[in-house]
Design an enzyme around this catalytic site. Sequence first.
Site, PDB file in Angstrom:
ATOM      1  CB  ALA A   8      -0.922  -0.006   1.219  1.00 49.98           C
ATOM      2  CG  ASN A  10       3.024   7.880  -0.523  1.00 47.06           C
ATOM      3  OD1 ASN A  10       2.794   8.079   0.654  1.00 47.06           O
ATOM      4  ND2 ASN A  10       4.243   7.618  -0.976  1.00 47.06           N
ATOM      5  CB  SER A  11      -0.983   7.490  -5.503  1.00 49.95           C
ATOM      6  OG  SER A  11       0.027   6.740  -6.151  1.00 49.95           O
ATOM      7  CG  LEU A  13      -3.189  -2.202  -1.961  1.00 56.06           C
ATOM      8  CD1 LEU A  13      -4.099  -2.139  -0.732  1.00 56.06           C
ATOM      9  CD2 LEU A  13      -3.520  -3.463  -2.760  1.00 56.06           C
ATOM     10  CE  LYS A  14       3.813  -4.172  -8.369  1.00 52.71           C
ATOM     11  NZ  LYS A  14       5.195  -3.701  -8.666  1.00 52.71           N
ATOM     12  N   GLY A  95      10.676   4.663   5.865  1.00 47.38           N
ATOM     13  CA  GLY A  95       9.483   4.042   5.295  1.00 47.38           C
ATOM     14  C   GLY A  95       9.665   2.545   5.106  1.00 47.38           C
ATOM     15  CB  VAL A  96       7.554  -0.358   6.094  1.00 45.35           C
ATOM     16  CG1 VAL A  96       6.276  -0.136   5.280  1.00 45.35           C
ATOM     17  CG2 VAL A  96       7.820  -1.839   6.297  1.00 45.35           C
ATOM     18  CG  ASP A  97       7.895   2.577   0.889  1.00 45.23           C
ATOM     19  OD1 ASP A  97       8.476   3.018   1.910  1.00 45.23           O
ATOM     20  OD2 ASP A  97       7.416   3.332   0.021  1.00 45.23           O
TER      21      ASP A  97
END
EC number: 2.7.1.33
Length: 238
Positions: A8, A10-11, A13-14, A95-97
């Site tokens: 998930a 910022n814009s 969800l993949k 950021g976890v990403d």
Amino acid sequence: MKELDLDAGNSGLKWRLVESGRVIDRGIIIYGANAQKWSMPTKGACRAFVSSVSSKEVDDAIREVLKDIKDVFWAKTASSYGSLVNAYADYASLGVDRWLALIAAYSKYPEDLCVIDCGTAVTVDYVDKFGVHKGGYIAPGGALMLKSLNVNTAALKGTYGYDSELIPGSSTRECIERGVYYMQKAFVLSVARRCAESRIVCTGGGVKALLGNDEAYTYVEDLVLDGLRIVANAVPVN
């Protein structure tokens, strides 16, 4: 055994559905749609893995969609993972990403790395061959730049996209679209030059528009999701 991976951002969800280590389905959801209408193949999935840098509202919507899956893992940033060491003093604020992308990249390529993710924001992280994270950069992505011009400059309101032609524009639209593209490309090329001796690993929806199929870069489609699975599968199943 089917497992659902979710990233998930910022814009949007993949997601991807994995069975026996093989991706059998995938999709992207752009925020704004009613969460009740989000289309993900949750039926039959026995586990779900989630990475989120999004809002509480999106996280709550994800929990609702996944409510029938018993085992749901939410990734969190750590101070280290194996030999990979987070550079942030306040490690949880990375950021976890970005953290998961670093884990995946270093797991695949344990060498000096520059990891570039071109999404809503463009993030750059450096890690050395010993797994020491050297920090990085965050810059606005193309869509954010275009939105800023649209919102904050009355005379430039309109709907814009990328234009990869680098000769000067001969209309306001061309000037904006080429200018934003040029800024993005110049930033990415500049940080890449900084680590010319390192492997440059790229991911994100905007990377192909900026770099094409340049063989100087290693493109990994699902770097964040790959890192998510690495971390989630290291945690004992409940």
